[in-house]
Design an enzyme around this catalytic site. Structure first.
Site, mmCIF file in Angstrom:
data_model
loop_
_atom_site.group_PDB
_atom_site.id
_atom_site.type_symbol
_atom_site.label_atom_id
_atom_site.label_comp_id
_atom_site.label_asym_id
_atom_site.label_seq_id
_atom_site.Cartn_x
_atom_site.Cartn_y
_atom_site.Cartn_z
ATOM 1 N N LYS A 98 22.983 27.649 -43.798
ATOM 2 C CA LYS A 98 24.390 27.838 -44.184
ATOM 3 C C LYS A 98 25.126 26.505 -44.216
ATOM 4 C CE LYS A 98 24.788 32.459 -44.194
ATOM 5 N NZ LYS A 98 25.540 33.585 -44.558
ATOM 6 N N LYS A 155 15.639 34.914 -49.637
ATOM 7 C CA LYS A 155 16.001 36.307 -49.358
ATOM 8 C C LYS A 155 17.193 36.739 -50.219
ATOM 9 C CE LYS A 155 19.445 36.405 -45.711
ATOM 10 N NZ LYS A 155 20.306 37.539 -45.648
ATOM 11 N N LYS A 164 24.009 38.873 -49.885
ATOM 12 C CA LYS A 164 25.192 39.423 -50.558
ATOM 13 C C LYS A 164 26.161 38.322 -50.959
ATOM 14 C CE LYS A 164 26.744 41.489 -46.291
ATOM 15 N NZ LYS A 164 27.160 40.364 -45.466
HETATM 16 P P1 ATP Z 1 25.512 36.729 -46.122
HETATM 17 O O1 ATP Z 1 24.875 36.602 -47.457
HETATM 18 O O2 ATP Z 1 26.984 36.921 -46.168
HETATM 19 O O3 ATP Z 1 25.079 35.690 -45.142
HETATM 20 P P2 ATP Z 1 23.685 38.861 -45.645
HETATM 21 O O4 ATP Z 1 23.570 39.534 -46.938
HETATM 22 O O5 ATP Z 1 22.563 38.023 -45.154
HETATM 23 O O6 ATP Z 1 25.038 38.063 -45.525
HETATM 24 P P3 ATP Z 1 24.466 40.098 -43.167
HETATM 25 O O7 ATP Z 1 25.774 40.749 -43.051
HETATM 26 O O8 ATP Z 1 24.367 38.757 -42.554
HETATM 27 O O9 ATP Z 1 24.006 40.036 -44.661
HETATM 28 O O10 ATP Z 1 23.326 41.019 -42.628
HETATM 29 C C1 ATP Z 1 23.423 42.377 -42.431
HETATM 30 C C2 ATP Z 1 22.050 42.941 -42.101
HETATM 31 O O11 ATP Z 1 21.238 42.991 -43.255
HETATM 32 C C3 ATP Z 1 21.260 42.148 -41.069
HETATM 33 O O12 ATP Z 1 20.584 43.031 -40.225
HETATM 34 C C4 ATP Z 1 20.286 41.375 -41.906
HETATM 35 O O13 ATP Z 1 19.120 41.032 -41.197
HETATM 36 C C5 ATP Z 1 19.991 42.368 -43.017
HETATM 37 N N1 ATP Z 1 19.575 41.672 -44.229
HETATM 38 C C6 ATP Z 1 20.283 40.728 -44.882
HETATM 39 N N2 ATP Z 1 19.606 40.315 -45.969
HETATM 40 C C7 ATP Z 1 18.445 41.031 -45.993
HETATM 41 C C8 ATP Z 1 17.318 41.044 -46.880
HETATM 42 N N3 ATP Z 1 17.273 40.270 -47.943
HETATM 43 N N4 ATP Z 1 16.303 41.900 -46.623
HETATM 44 C C9 ATP Z 1 16.350 42.716 -45.539
HETATM 45 N N5 ATP Z 1 17.372 42.735 -44.660
HETATM 46 C C10 ATP Z 1 18.414 41.906 -44.878
#
Ligand code: ATP
Ligand code: LTN
Length: 341
Positions: free
Chosen positions: A120, A202, A205
């Site tokens: 990040k 990965k 969002k």
């Molecule tokens: P950001 O992009 O804002 O950092 P994010 O999409 O990674 O956020 P978070 O809110 O940080 O989402 O994560 C919410 C949950 O979703 C966590 O348990 C995280 O491990 C899971 N998660 C996030 N991305 C993935 C992915 N690509 N595959 C599976 N699980 C995921």
């Protein structure tokens, strides 16, 4: 009930998601679907972690809106507010209180090794804050406040869970048993859904390329188009090999989970077929999986008074548990309380 039998305490779950955007398929597959099925057998706390979201710059009006969007998505996916406690992190000030104490028990080098911080800070190189650095400590506070036994998350959060366990053990050994040491709950399959455009990264969002991510609010057509345009590898057959063919393997994994078919059966089903046919089938299957969630989301999100009531009651219930932990911690670290005299 036999008078001798004590009612058994259900094991506790805590998990959360950041309201940085509407939720996406990775969040659903990696974490949210597990919340829904685990809630029957655990005492669950699910929070919208708005305090984590401001570790990178947010537009205030958007953050307010996204907070309700994320809470509504939890419910739309099947989290039942009569069974689980659903709340917003900043409504329970104990999260910030415990995070401060834990900050004083976390090594600087220890926090610096967190890969999410490294990733990040590269993405937001113009604004690397102390908050971003200490993000995992706030996450540890979220978990330890509720004495959680289990934390259902995606694969990317494994390292943060290890830090949480280290902090809990450290504190327990320095003083006396205070915190439950939590276990991560990461699905064997679907713990790491990959970006549709860069399948070695990965799915996230907050990806700047909208085509990388399938949002739970995407319409059927948008979903089908995103899958159709997904980057796949040079090759023609539908065969799982995440190392050498990450693009098609990601689509196979998604299809396997949303249809409840094993990877081997997916390969068999598409033997002799090309990427075009396969992508069309994946697009349809993902659209079928998301459609009911999107429909329920629209209904729940439209009823703000009910959502508000759920979140207010959730925060009160969460605070009741959180306060008990903070009181214990303050006592152990030596904060003087009026009743000490
Ligand atoms: P950001 O992009 O804002 O950092 P994010 O999409 O990674 O956020 P978070 O809110 O940080 O989402 O994560 C919410 C949950 O979703 C966590 O348990 C995280 O491990 C899971 N998660 C996030 N991305 C993935 C992915 N690509 N595959 C599976 N699980 C995921
Ligand atoms: N860091 C997590 C979100 C998060 C979380 C938590 C997950 C914050 N606090 C507590 C589980 C338990 C992420 O997914 N990026």
């Amino acid at each position: 009930m036999n008078e001798q039998t004590q009612p058994q305490r259900k094991p506790v779950i805590l998990s959360g998601m950041q309201p940085t955007s509407v939720l996406m398929l990775g969040n659903m597959i990696g974490a949210l679907r597990n919340w829904v099925y685990l809630q029957e057998n655990y005492e669950c706390f699910f929070c919208v972690v708005d305090m984590h979201a401001i570790t990178v710059r947010q537009v205030p009006a958007e953050l307010r809106k996204r907070t309700l969007d994320v809470a509504a998505t939890y419910l739309a996916a099947g989290v039942d507010p009569n069974v689980s406690t659903v709340f917003v992190q900043s409504h329970v000030p104990e999260h910030a209180e415990l995070a401060w104490v834990l900050n004083c028990y976390t090594g600087f080098g220890e926090a610096g090794r967190m890969t999410q911080f490294k990733d990040k800070s590269e993405q937001h190189s113009d604004n690397i804050t102390v908050g971003l650095f200490t993000y995992p400590v706030l996450m540890a506070a979220d978990i330890l406040l509720y004495q959680a036994d289990l934390v259902p998350v995606g694969e990317d959060q494994k390292q943060h869970l290890e830090l949480t366990r280290d902090l809990a053990n450290r504190f327990n050994h320095l003083y006396s048993p205070t915190f439950t040491v939590p276990e991560p709950y990461i699905p064997q399959s679907g713990g790491r859904i990959m970006s549709l455009q860069e399948p070695t990264k990965k799915m996230s969002k907050s990806d700047s390329n909208q085509n990388s991510t399938i949002f739970l609010t995407d319409t059927d057509d948008v979903i089908r188009n995103k899958v159709k345009r997904a980057v796949t590898d040079s090759g023609t057959d539908i065969r799982y090999d995440s190392e050498n063919r990450p693009g098609v393997s990601n689509l196979i994994e998604m299809y396997s989970i949303v249809t409840g078919t094993s990877v081997a059966d997916v390969e068999k089903q598409f033997e002799g077929k090309g990427y075009g046919d396969f992508k069309a089938a994946v697009g349809d299957a993902v659209a079928d999986y998301i459609r009911p969630v999107r429909t329920r989301f629209d209904e729940i999100r439209a009823d703000v008074p009910t959502l508000t009531k759920i979140l207010k009651e959730g925060a009160e219930k969460a605070q009741h548990t959180a306060r008990r932990t903070v009181r214990k911690v303050y006592k152990k670290v030596g904060f003087w309380q009026p009743e000490d005299k």
